[in-house]
Design a protein around this motif. Structure first.
Motif, PDB file in Angstrom:
ATOM      1  N   ASP A 112      45.407  54.012  45.182  1.00  0.00           N
ATOM      2  CA  ASP A 112      45.512  52.574  44.891  1.00  0.00           C
ATOM      3  C   ASP A 112      44.373  51.802  45.554  1.00  0.00           C
ATOM      4  O   ASP A 112      43.742  50.951  44.923  1.00  0.00           O
ATOM      5  CB  ASP A 112      46.866  52.063  45.366  1.00  0.00           C
ATOM      6  N   ALA A 114      41.438  53.022  46.511  1.00  0.00           N
ATOM      7  CA  ALA A 114      40.167  53.417  45.901  1.00  0.00           C
ATOM      8  C   ALA A 114      39.976  52.733  44.549  1.00  0.00           C
ATOM      9  O   ALA A 114      38.877  52.222  44.255  1.00  0.00           O
ATOM     10  CB  ALA A 114      40.113  54.934  45.744  1.00  0.00           C
ATOM     11  N   PHE A 115      41.005  52.693  43.725  1.00  0.00           N
ATOM     12  CA  PHE A 115      40.881  52.029  42.427  1.00  0.00           C
ATOM     13  C   PHE A 115      40.688  50.520  42.578  1.00  0.00           C
ATOM     14  O   PHE A 115      39.941  49.904  41.806  1.00  0.00           O
ATOM     15  CB  PHE A 115      42.081  52.340  41.532  1.00  0.00           C
ATOM     16  N   LYS A 117      39.176  48.964  45.071  1.00  0.00           N
ATOM     17  CA  LYS A 117      37.786  48.767  45.481  1.00  0.00           C
ATOM     18  C   LYS A 117      36.846  49.009  44.303  1.00  0.00           C
ATOM     19  O   LYS A 117      35.853  48.293  44.122  1.00  0.00           O
ATOM     20  CB  LYS A 117      37.425  49.701  46.645  1.00  0.00           C
ATOM     21  N   GLY A 118      37.158  50.030  43.492  1.00  0.00           N
ATOM     22  CA  GLY A 118      36.325  50.325  42.329  1.00  0.00           C
ATOM     23  C   GLY A 118      36.348  49.206  41.313  1.00  0.00           C
ATOM     24  O   GLY A 118      35.300  48.831  40.761  1.00  0.00           O
ATOM     25  N   VAL A 119      37.496  48.616  41.047  1.00  0.00           N
ATOM     26  CA  VAL A 119      37.600  47.512  40.083  1.00  0.00           C
ATOM     27  C   VAL A 119      36.853  46.291  40.619  1.00  0.00           C
ATOM     28  O   VAL A 119      36.129  45.613  39.867  1.00  0.00           O
ATOM     29  CB  VAL A 119      39.084  47.190  39.789  1.00  0.00           C
ATOM     30  N   TRP A 121      34.316  46.319  42.640  1.00  0.00           N
ATOM     31  CA  TRP A 121      32.886  46.617  42.604  1.00  0.00           C
ATOM     32  C   TRP A 121      32.329  46.469  41.180  1.00  0.00           C
ATOM     33  O   TRP A 121      31.234  45.945  40.987  1.00  0.00           O
ATOM     34  CB  TRP A 121      32.667  48.043  43.123  1.00  0.00           C
ATOM     35  N   VAL A 122      33.103  46.944  40.167  1.00  0.00           N
ATOM     36  CA  VAL A 122      32.643  46.871  38.783  1.00  0.00           C
ATOM     37  C   VAL A 122      32.634  45.432  38.267  1.00  0.00           C
ATOM     38  O   VAL A 122      31.666  44.970  37.661  1.00  0.00           O
ATOM     39  CB  VAL A 122      33.530  47.769  37.847  1.00  0.00           C
ATOM     40  N   ASN A 125      33.256  40.375  42.899  1.00  0.00           N
ATOM     41  CA  ASN A 125      34.201  39.660  43.744  1.00  0.00           C
ATOM     42  C   ASN A 125      34.059  38.177  43.441  1.00  0.00           C
ATOM     43  O   ASN A 125      33.011  37.590  43.701  1.00  0.00           O
ATOM     44  CB  ASN A 125      33.931  39.959  45.209  1.00  0.00           C
TER      45      ASN A 125
END
Length: 127
Positions: A112, A114-115, A117-119, A121-122, A125
């Motif tokens: 959760d 990791a996903f 942070k990945g969302v 980043w993509v 912010n």
């Protein structure tokens, strides 16, 4: 056979009392071998003697409280058949479950995080 059906006995019970003869090559005694269980011809005859027609009082419907009482009696009878774990087994099983849940919780929380942070980043912010 017709008499048995008239008395209310099941016609399918005849196959329970059949006997299987062992292979002729294996033994010369040719002793009958049953299919399993404890049903024998003598027992079947003894049981059929007790099968008398039920009276009207025995076949009447049972009331609500009677059904509830029968249910409770059956539950208690089933609980007596349960093999309950010892205290040591119970503690061992509990420890295994707690350890498994902890490991699964750690894996799900890590994924959760990791996903998330990945969302971020993509998609960036917003703040």
């Amino acid at each position: 056979m017709a008499d048995k059906k008239r008395r209310g006995e099941d016609a399918g019970d005849d196959r329970l009392h059949d006997e299987v003869v062992a292979d002729d090559d294996a033994t010369d005694a040719e002793e009958p071998v049953s299919r399993g269980g404890t049903a024998t011809r003598s027992r079947a005859k003894a049981d059929s003697a007790d099968s008398r027609p039920k009276t009207k009082a025995e076949t009447e419907r049972v009331g609500l409280f009677g059904r509830i009482a029968r249910f409770i009696r059956e539950v208690v009878a089933e609980l007596r058949k349960v093999i309950w774990p010892t205290r040591k087994e119970l503690l061992t099983y509990t420890a295994v479950v707690v350890a498994f849940v902890t490991v699964m919780l750690t894996i799900v929380a890590g994924l959760d995080f990791a996903f998330a942070k990945g969302v971020l980043w993509v998609f960036g912010n917003p703040s």
